[in-house]
Design a protein around this motif. Sequence first.
Motif, PDB file in Angstrom:
ATOM      1  N   ALA A   2      -3.921   1.956  -7.614  1.00 35.39           N
ATOM      2  CA  ALA A   2      -4.392   0.895  -9.000  1.00 35.39           C
ATOM      3  C   ALA A   2      -3.387   1.165 -10.094  1.00 35.39           C
ATOM      4  O   ALA A   2      -3.430   0.360 -11.128  1.00 35.39           O
ATOM      5  CB  ALA A   2      -5.768   0.847  -9.133  1.00 35.39           C
ATOM      6  N   GLY A   3      -2.733   2.279 -10.169  1.00 36.10           N
ATOM      7  CA  GLY A   3      -2.249   2.742 -11.299  1.00 36.10           C
ATOM      8  C   GLY A   3      -2.833   3.335 -12.289  1.00 36.10           C
ATOM      9  O   GLY A   3      -2.414   3.377 -13.601  1.00 36.10           O
ATOM     10  N   LEU A   4      -4.144   3.859 -12.066  1.00 33.12           N
ATOM     11  CA  LEU A   4      -5.052   4.580 -12.877  1.00 33.12           C
ATOM     12  C   LEU A   4      -4.637   5.872 -13.039  1.00 33.12           C
ATOM     13  O   LEU A   4      -4.325   6.837 -11.978  1.00 33.12           O
ATOM     14  CB  LEU A   4      -6.369   4.181 -12.509  1.00 33.12           C
ATOM     15  N   LEU A  45       0.737  -1.288   0.000  1.00 30.90           N
ATOM     16  CA  LEU A  45       0.082   0.080  -0.007  1.00 30.90           C
ATOM     17  C   LEU A  45       0.693   1.203   0.111  1.00 30.90           C
ATOM     18  O   LEU A  45       1.919   1.501   0.688  1.00 30.90           O
ATOM     19  CB  LEU A  45      -0.963   0.136   1.152  1.00 30.90           C
ATOM     20  N   PRO A  46       0.515   2.305  -0.674  1.00 29.93           N
ATOM     21  CA  PRO A  46       1.179   3.620  -0.641  1.00 29.93           C
ATOM     22  C   PRO A  46       1.019   4.122   0.760  1.00 29.93           C
ATOM     23  O   PRO A  46       0.207   4.005   1.490  1.00 29.93           O
ATOM     24  CB  PRO A  46       0.467   4.691  -1.575  1.00 29.93           C
ATOM     25  N   ARG A  47       2.340   4.661   1.132  1.00 27.60           N
ATOM     26  CA  ARG A  47       2.191   5.494   2.504  1.00 27.60           C
ATOM     27  C   ARG A  47       1.826   6.907   2.421  1.00 27.60           C
ATOM     28  O   ARG A  47       2.344   7.588   1.585  1.00 27.60           O
ATOM     29  CB  ARG A  47       3.719   5.387   3.167  1.00 27.60           C
ATOM     30  N   ALA A  48       0.929   7.270   3.310  1.00 25.84           N
ATOM     31  CA  ALA A  48       0.020   8.456   3.236  1.00 25.84           C
ATOM     32  C   ALA A  48       0.210   9.167   4.524  1.00 25.84           C
ATOM     33  O   ALA A  48       0.280   8.713   5.737  1.00 25.84           O
ATOM     34  CB  ALA A  48      -1.329   8.467   2.848  1.00 25.84           C
ATOM     35  N   VAL A  49       0.223  10.549   4.549  1.00 26.19           N
ATOM     36  CA  VAL A  49       0.216  11.330   5.851  1.00 26.19           C
ATOM     37  C   VAL A  49      -1.052  12.572   5.599  1.00 26.19           C
ATOM     38  O   VAL A  49      -0.831  13.052   4.457  1.00 26.19           O
ATOM     39  CB  VAL A  49       1.527  12.025   5.802  1.00 26.19           C
ATOM     40  N   VAL A  54     -10.503   9.888  -1.377  1.00 23.40           N
ATOM     41  CA  VAL A  54     -10.274   8.582  -1.210  1.00 23.40           C
ATOM     42  C   VAL A  54     -10.491   7.878  -2.739  1.00 23.40           C
ATOM     43  O   VAL A  54      -9.607   6.866  -3.158  1.00 23.40           O
ATOM     44  CB  VAL A  54     -11.209   7.746  -0.351  1.00 23.40           C
ATOM     45  N   GLU A  55     -11.197   8.135  -3.357  1.00 23.54           N
ATOM     46  CA  GLU A  55     -11.447   7.573  -4.929  1.00 23.54           C
ATOM     47  C   GLU A  55     -10.071   7.919  -5.672  1.00 23.54           C
ATOM     48  O   GLU A  55      -9.732   6.954  -6.454  1.00 23.54           O
ATOM     49  CB  GLU A  55     -12.714   7.979  -5.575  1.00 23.54           C
ATOM     50  N   GLU A  56      -9.689   8.962  -5.396  1.00 22.78           N
ATOM     51  CA  GLU A  56      -8.383   9.523  -6.125  1.00 22.78           C
ATOM     52  C   GLU A  56      -7.317   8.622  -5.716  1.00 22.78           C
ATOM     53  O   GLU A  56      -6.549   8.036  -6.372  1.00 22.78           O
ATOM     54  CB  GLU A  56      -7.937  10.808  -6.128  1.00 22.78           C
ATOM     55  N   LEU A  57      -7.145   8.216  -4.359  1.00 15.93           N
ATOM     56  CA  LEU A  57      -6.305   7.635  -3.811  1.00 15.93           C
ATOM     57  C   LEU A  57      -6.377   5.981  -4.462  1.00 15.93           C
ATOM     58  O   LEU A  57      -5.419   5.411  -4.640  1.00 15.93           O
ATOM     59  CB  LEU A  57      -6.449   7.547  -2.221  1.00 15.93           C
ATOM     60  N   GLU A  58      -7.605   5.516  -4.419  1.00 10.04           N
ATOM     61  CA  GLU A  58      -7.478   4.032  -4.835  1.00 10.04           C
ATOM     62  C   GLU A  58      -7.295   3.837  -6.381  1.00 10.04           C
ATOM     63  O   GLU A  58      -6.819   3.096  -6.818  1.00 10.04           O
ATOM     64  CB  GLU A  58      -9.085   3.812  -4.900  1.00 10.04           C
ATOM     65  N   ARG A  59      -7.467   5.014  -7.219  1.00 14.23           N
ATOM     66  CA  ARG A  59      -7.079   5.317  -8.744  1.00 14.23           C
ATOM     67  C   ARG A  59      -5.418   5.075  -8.636  1.00 14.23           C
ATOM     68  O   ARG A  59      -4.787   4.347  -9.369  1.00 14.23           O
ATOM     69  CB  ARG A  59      -7.592   6.307  -9.297  1.00 14.23           C
ATOM     70  N   LEU A  60      -5.025   6.127  -7.737  1.00 13.34           N
ATOM     71  CA  LEU A  60      -3.572   6.107  -7.545  1.00 13.34           C
ATOM     72  C   LEU A  60      -3.018   4.679  -7.301  1.00 13.34           C
ATOM     73  O   LEU A  60      -1.993   4.066  -8.042  1.00 13.34           O
ATOM     74  CB  LEU A  60      -3.144   7.013  -6.725  1.00 13.34           C
ATOM     75  N   ARG A  63      -7.940   0.866   4.013  1.00 17.91           N
ATOM     76  CA  ARG A  63      -7.584  -0.209   3.173  1.00 17.91           C
ATOM     77  C   ARG A  63      -6.776   0.062   2.030  1.00 17.91           C
ATOM     78  O   ARG A  63      -6.230  -0.888   1.270  1.00 17.91           O
ATOM     79  CB  ARG A  63      -8.934  -0.687   2.849  1.00 17.91           C
ATOM     80  N   THR A  64      -6.668   1.463   1.600  1.00 17.34           N
ATOM     81  CA  THR A  64      -6.217   1.920   0.252  1.00 17.34           C
ATOM     82  C   THR A  64      -4.609   2.428   0.464  1.00 17.34           C
ATOM     83  O   THR A  64      -3.880   2.232  -0.458  1.00 17.34           O
ATOM     84  CB  THR A  64      -6.910   2.833  -0.157  1.00 17.34           C
ATOM     85  N   ALA A  65      -4.303   2.779   1.918  1.00 16.04           N
ATOM     86  CA  ALA A  65      -3.101   3.508   2.144  1.00 16.04           C
ATOM     87  C   ALA A  65      -2.741   2.931   3.339  1.00 16.04           C
ATOM     88  O   ALA A  65      -3.559   2.665   4.344  1.00 16.04           O
ATOM     89  CB  ALA A  65      -3.083   5.033   1.779  1.00 16.04           C
TER      90      ALA A  65
END
Length: 337
Positions: free
Chosen positions: A320-322, A6-10, A312-318, A32-34
């Motif tokens: 997934a490489g979208l 998962l990507p690490r986010a702050v 959150v939707e943008e993070l999910e795309r990120l 669940r995404t980051a």
Amino acid sequence: MPSAPLPRAVFAMDPVHLPLLFPEPLMARLRRTAEIDSALVVRDFSDGSAAAQLADAEVLITGWGCPRLDDRLFASAPRLRAVLHAAGSVRSLVDDALWERGVTVSSAVTGNAVPVAEYTLAMILLTGKHVFTHRERFRRTHALPTSAETAATGNVGRRVGVIGASRVGRRLLELLRAHDFDVLLHDPYVDAAEAAELGARLVPLDDLLQRSDIVSLHAPDIPETHHLLDHARLALIRDGGVLINTARGALVDHAALTDELVSGRLHAVLDVTEPEPLPADSPLYRLPNVFLTPHIAGSLGNELERLGRIVVEELERLAAGLPLVHEVRHTDLARVA
């Protein structure tokens, strides 16, 4: 095959906004995404207590109260590759160096446009019905209006002039389609064909001011639009016309506007002013032809969750490489809010 890490986010914002932007079901989806510490919200990129998390951060989730994204951030977060802004404009937040380093920027400004357009539509409908004028008369007389007093009231065929096909302006144009308005648009970046697709007729600014019953401002606050409506342009608005400003106070010369409003020639609905708030002795607080609200048109309360959901939707795309849907490009900043 092992799943990708998962990507690490702050988080970086005023922590007071966090529970409304990301209520628990949405926060759980984000986790669940980051990989993120939901208890850590950075207010200062040089704060040693956040150094370890920033050093590994690939994504920064920002909001109102976030410090400017400049060299202090890059020194603390060398692995940063995306900024997801859970608020509106990023113009005052980002530094040119962000794009020079290849960092992707996304903003929930489209979500923030929704309540602003809704507020504006409500005010257009109310002012078209002369609600505030009738309210003041009713307070004084306690009598129902006569036919003569309501003869000019109503929204059928009333002409609305929209200045700026911004995200808010476009959302407003979409909402206006459901009503019987005649809609004019001024925007130097829009041609007549696009204006027609948006449901409006493209006209020069001075023509729009002269021909509209209600003028609504949705232009960006950039040097070219500073005091866009000055004394001369305000004078073009017809007697009894209404000015609605939900954009930025600096678009209007407030000294000139105050003169027009004190004279009673114009009416105004102002959610933003210059300065903000106005001085306590401003006559605009007391004038019956002014409806003044304290910068509430944008996302407030439960409307903030819409902004969090976009992030959150943008993070999910990120993850997934979208490609991101709400990416802000460096070239956009010169002409957007």
